[in-house]
Design an enzyme around this catalytic site. Structure first.
Site, short mmCIF file in Angstrom:
data_model
loop_
_atom_site.label_atom_id
_atom_site.label_comp_id
_atom_site.label_asym_id
_atom_site.label_seq_id
_atom_site.Cartn_x
_atom_site.Cartn_y
_atom_site.Cartn_z
N ASP A 183 -8.51 -9.24 2.61
CA ASP A 183 -8.34 -8.25 3.67
C ASP A 183 -9.44 -8.28 4.72
O ASP A 183 -10.34 -7.43 4.67
CB ASP A 183 -8.28 -6.85 3.03
CG ASP A 183 -7.82 -5.80 4.02
OD1 ASP A 183 -7.42 -6.18 5.13
OD2 ASP A 183 -7.86 -4.61 3.67
N GLU A 235 0.82 -1.21 0.00
CA GLU A 235 0.00 0.00 0.00
C GLU A 235 0.86 1.26 0.00
O GLU A 235 0.62 2.20 0.76
CB GLU A 235 -0.97 -0.02 1.19
CG GLU A 235 -1.92 -1.21 1.12
CD GLU A 235 -3.07 -1.17 2.12
OE1 GLU A 235 -2.87 -0.67 3.23
OE2 GLU A 235 -4.17 -1.63 1.75
N GLU A 246 -13.17 -3.25 11.32
CA GLU A 246 -13.08 -2.38 10.15
C GLU A 246 -14.15 -2.73 9.12
O GLU A 246 -14.76 -1.84 8.53
CB GLU A 246 -11.69 -2.51 9.51
CG GLU A 246 -11.58 -1.79 8.18
CD GLU A 246 -10.20 -1.91 7.52
OE1 GLU A 246 -9.31 -2.54 8.10
OE2 GLU A 246 -10.03 -1.34 6.42
O1 GCW Z 1 -7.28 -3.41 5.72
C1 GCW Z 1 -6.39 -2.47 5.28
C2 GCW Z 1 -6.76 -1.25 6.03
C3 GCW Z 1 -5.62 -0.32 6.25
C4 GCW Z 1 -4.48 -1.13 6.89
C5 GCW Z 1 -4.08 -2.22 5.93
C6 GCW Z 1 -3.00 -3.11 6.51
C7 GCW Z 1 -2.91 -0.41 8.52
O2 GCW Z 1 -7.82 -0.63 5.36
O3 GCW Z 1 -6.05 0.70 7.10
O4 GCW Z 1 -3.39 -0.32 7.22
O5 GCW Z 1 -5.17 -3.04 5.65
O6 GCW Z 1 -3.36 -4.12 7.10
O7 GCW Z 1 -1.84 -2.81 6.38
#
Ligand code: GCW
Length: 685
Positions: A350, A277, A378
C-alpha cells in the site's frame, strides 16, 4: 506533542492570525499559479485557418499572451504519420523565424502549445526546434479521494476543490485553473470522487452537478469519471440485491449508465473499489471480480465508456497480505471484457515509501493493467515533508518483471509494448485541495507535475522533470537550480532512510499514518493492520520472511527475479526486510552488522534533512519571501520528524536487538516511554 494532525488543525488558523501582517503585500507569491508563471503580456501572432472551437480559442490565447517569439502556425493534418502520434504533435521551426505545431487533433495542438511554452519558460526554445511527441499511455488520470461532504480522504491541502453545495449554480474559478494546469502536463482524465464511494454520487441531482464540472473541463480535454459503490442498485435503487448476475440489477446499471450519458455525453467511465476494506462487491453474492466488472463494462460499451477495476484487495486471512491480490486476480486473467482495465497499486501492500513492484504486473498477460500511484503523501509525511516522487515512480517503471525474458519492465507490460492491449492507462491519487498553493507544500506541486509528465512519457528522467519544474516554478539560475534539484532528487531516498530503510514497511501510526509506531498493539485489531505483522522484530532478528520458508510471496515473481530475491545474499538490500527475516548481526555488504547498518541509515536520513535546511537557506536570494518562508518552516518540521522517526524506531528495535547505537552517530533525544505514551494518549482521545 507528536500527533501532527493536531498541529495541522492549528495550521489552518495560522493564516488568519498572520493575515494582517501580509495584507499590505501587493503581489503575493502564494504558489497559486503553480508552474504556470509565464508573464501573460506578450502579443504573439498565431496563424490558424481551420475550424474554430473552445479548445482552439484556448490554444490561441495561451500562445498570443505568452509566446515571445515569431509567429506560431497551428496545423491540423491527417497523414498516417501524424495520426500515429495520437494526441501528440510535431513542433518545428525557429523562435526567430516562426514555429509550426502540427497534430491530428485539436487536443494535440493544445499539448503542443503548452510544450512550446514550457520550452520557452525553461530556456530551451532557442535554435532549431524539431520535436516529435506522442503519449505513451492513452489515459492519464487523476483519482480524487474527495468525499461529497467536502472532506478529502488522505488529503493534506485543505478541503476538496469540488464545491458540491454550490453546484450546479455557482462555478468556482478553480475548475478552469485546474483543467488548465492538468492540460499543460498532458493529464486527460479525472475521477472526481473517492473510491470509498457513496451511492449518492449517482443520484440525478449529483449527476447534474458533475455535468457542470465536466463541461468546464471539456475544452481542456479532460474527461470526467466517477467512482461507484457496488451496492448502489440496493442502496440507491431499492432493489433487494446488487448481485451482478441478477437481471434486475443488470438493468438497473444499464439504465443508470444511459442516464449518465444523457446528462454527460463525454463521460469517461467508472472506477470501482469492490470487496476491499469492507466495501461491497460481487463476492458478496458468490461472484467474481470479473463478473462485477463485466456487468458494468457491458452497460458502458455502447457509449465507449470503460471500467477501471481496482485490485487493491486483502482480507484478514492467514495468507500474507502481499500475496492476496495475486491469489484473487491471477485466476481471472483473460476473463475481463475488453473495456475493462485492472488498476493495480504500484506495490503489493500500500503506497509505502519503498515497495517492490506488485507481482500482478507481468503475470496477467491477457488483461490490461494500469498502475495506480499515490501523489498525495499519505505515507510520506503528508504535506509537511519535502519528498519528490518521480524517483519512486521511475523505480517502478524501470523494474524488470522478466515475464517475457529480460527487459519486460512494468512500463513495457502496461504501455502496450509487450502485449497488444486495447487500453493503456496510468493513474495517480491526487494531492490537490483548496489550499491557496493547491498541494499544501510548494514542493508537493512538483509531484502533481511529475505524475503528468511521466504519464505522458515514462522515459523522462527524474532529473529532467525536476529541472523543468524548478525552472518554471522558482528560478533558472544555476546557483539555485543545482543544489535544490539535488535536494529534490535525493529526497525520496532520504525519507526512506529516516522512516523505513532496508525493506521495512508499514510501521506507521495507527490510522492516520503520519508518524512512527512500530510498537502499536491494539487488542482485537486485525493483525495485518498492526506494524508487528510487517516488521516481525524479535530477539533473534527482524523482517518478513517471504521466501519458500516463509509466506512464499516470492513465488509470485518470475525467474530469475524470484531466485534473486529468495537468496538473502542476492536480494537487493533495499528490499532485505521485505523478503527476509535476518539476524541482528547479519553481515551486510558494507561489512557492518545489520543492526549497525540500520542505525546508520536512520541517522543518514536525519543528516540529509539537515542538509536540505542549509540548501534551502542558501537559496534565500532566489526565492520570494512568502514561498521561501513557507518551505523553510516545513523543513523544520521535517527535520524534527526525521529525528522522531529515528529515535522511535531505533529505541524500539533496540529492545529486541539489545545492541548499542554505534557511538559515532547522533544520540537519541527522546525517551521511548514518552514516545509510546504520547501515541497512546492520542489514540485514547
Ligand atoms: O492506503 C489505503 C488508505 C485508504 C484508502 C485505501 C485504498 C481510499 O489508507 O484511505 O482508501 O488505501 O486505496 O482504497
Amino acid at each position: 506533542m507528536y500527533f501532527r494532525p493536531n498541529y495541522l488543525h492549528m495550521k489552518k488558523l495560522l493564516p488568519l492570525i498572520l493575515l494582517p501582517l501580509f495584507a499590505f503585500q501587493v503581489q503575493a507569491e502564494d504558489g497559486s499559479r503553480l508552474w504556470l508563471r509565464a508573464k501573460a503580456d506578450a502579443n504573439a501572432q498565431v496563424v490558424y485557418d481551420a475550424e474554430k472551437s473552445p479548445t482552439i480559442d484556448i490554444v490561441v490565447n495561451e500562445l498570443q499572451t505568452q509566446w515571445t517569439g515569431a509567429p506560431v502556425h497551428l496545423v491540423i493534418a491527417q497523414s498516417k504519420d501524424i495520426r500515429a502520434l495520437k494526441d501528440g504533435y510535431l513542433i518545428a521551426g525557429n523562435r526567430t523565424t516562426g514555429v509550426t505545431i502540427t497534430s491530428a487533433t485539436e487536443q494535440g495542438l493544445l499539448y503542443g502549445a503548452y510544450h512550446l511554452l514550457r520550452l520557452q519558460e525553461t530556456g530551451k526554445a532557442e535554435g532549431t526546434l524539431n520535436i516529435r511527441e506522442s503519449p505513451l499511455y492513452d489515459i492519464r488520470i487523476l483519482n480524487h479521494w474527495d468525499n461529497l461532504d467536502g472532506s478529502v480522504e488522505r488529503g493534506y491541502a485543505g478541503q476538496s476543490i469540488w464545491k458540491w453545495d454550490e453546484l450546479p449554480g455557482r462555478l468556482s474559478p478553480r475548475y478552469k485553473a485546474y483543467a488548465r494546469a492538468n492540460a499543460s502536463i498532458g493529464i486527460n482524465a479525472t475521477v472526481l470522487n473517492n473510491v470509498n464511494a457513496s451511492p449518492k454520487i449517482l443520484t440525478a441531482e449529483m449527476l447534474n452537478k458533475v455535468k457542470v464540472i465536466a463541461d468546464e473541463l471539456q475544452p481542456y480535454h479532460i474527461k470526467v469519471y466517477l467512482s461507484i459503490n457496488f451496492s448502489s442498485p440496493a442502496q440507491l435503487g431499492g432493489l433487494p440485491t446488487s448481485d451482478p448476475l441478477n437481471a434486475d440489477v443488470r438493468k438497473w446499471w444499464k439504465d443508470k449508465i444511459n442516464e449518465i450519458y444523457r446528462i454527460i455525453p463525454n463521460f469517461g467511465g467508472l472506477l470501482v473499489k469492490a470487496n476491499s476494506e469492507g466495501l461491497p462487491g460481487p463476492q458478496d453474492f458468490g461472484r467474481t471480480h470479473a463478473d462485477g466488472a463485466n456487468m458494468l463494462a457491458e452497460a458502458l460499451k455502447p457509449h465507449g465508456g470503460i471500467v477501471m477495476w481496482r485490485a487493491f484487495v486483502y482480507s484478514p486471512s492467514n495468507e500474507d497480505r502481499a500475496k492476496q491480490a495475486g491469489l484473487e486476480f491471477l485466476p481471472l486473467d483473460g476473463q475481463f471484457a475488453d473495456n475493462v482495465i485492472v488498476q493495480v497499486k504500484n506495490g503489493p501492500i500500500d503506497f509505502q515509501p519503498r515497495e517492490p513492484f506488485s507481482p500482478l504486473f507481468g503475470a496477467m498477460k491477457k488483461t490490461p493493467l494500469m498502475a495506480e500511484f499515490q501523489i498525495t503523501q499519505e505515507y510520506l509525511g503528508f504535506s509537511n515533508h519535502l519528498v519528490f516522487l518521480a524517483p519512486l515512480w521511475k523505480e517502478f517503471f524501470d523494474s524488470d518483471t522478466y515475464c517475457n525474458g529480460k527487459g519486460s519492465t512494468t512500463a513495457a507490460v502496461t504501455d502496450g509494448t509487450l502485449f497488444p492491449q486495447p487500453l493503456t492507462a496510468v493513474s495517480g491519487v491526487a494531492n490537490i485541495g483548496e489550499d491557496t498553493n493547491w498541494c499544501g507544500h510548494h514542493f508537493a506541486q512538483a509531484n502533481w507535475y511529475a505524475f503528468g509528465r511521466l504519464a505522458w512519457n515514462h522515459r523522462l528522467t527524474a532529473d529532467e522533470i525536476a529541472d523543468e519544474w524548478l525552472r518554471q516554478t522558482f528560478s533558472q539560475d544555476p546557483a539555485f537550480l543545482e543544489p535544490v534539484k539535488s535536494m529534490m532528487l535525493t529526497s525520496r531516498e532520504t525519507a526512506v532512510d529516516y522512516m523505513m530503510p532496508l525493506g521495512l514497511h508499514h510501521i506507521f501510526a495507527w490510522s492516520h499514518h503520519y508518524g512512527p509506531e512500530p510498537w502499536t498493539d491494539i487488542p482485537g485489531a486485525r493483525p495485518d493492520w498492526l506494524p508487528s505483522y510487517y516488521h516481525q522484530a524479535e530477539a533473534r532478528g527482524i523482517g518478513f520472511d517471504r521466501t519458500d520458508k516463509g509466506s512464499n510471496a516470492i513465488s509470485q515473481y518470475f525467474s530469475p527475479l524470484r531466485e534473486e530475491l529468495s537468496n538473502v545474499k542476492t536480494c537487493p538490500e533495499k528490499f532485505l526486510l521485505w523478503f527476509h527475516h535476518v539476524p541482528w548481526n547479519y553481515k551486510m555488504k558494507s561489512g557492518r552488522q545489520f543492526w549497525d547498518e540500520l542505525c546508520y541509515k536512520y541517522d543518514s536520513g536525519v543528516q540529509q534533512v539537515r542538509e536540505y535546511q542549509k540548501t534551502w537557506d542558501k537559496a534565500v536570494q532566489y526565492v520570494d519571501e512568502e514561498r521561501f518562508g513557507h518551505v523553510q518552516s516545513r523543513l523544520k518540521i521535517q527535520a524534527q520528524d526525521a529525528v522522531w522517526w529515528k529515535d522511535a524506531c531505533l529505541l524500539y528495535f533496540q529492545t529486541f536487538s539489545k545492541l548499542p547505537v554505534p557511538y559515532d552517530i547522533e544520540r537519541p533525544v527522546h525517551e521511548l516511554d514518552e514516545l509510546m505514551q504520547s501515541s497512546k494518549e492520542q489514540k485514547n482521545k
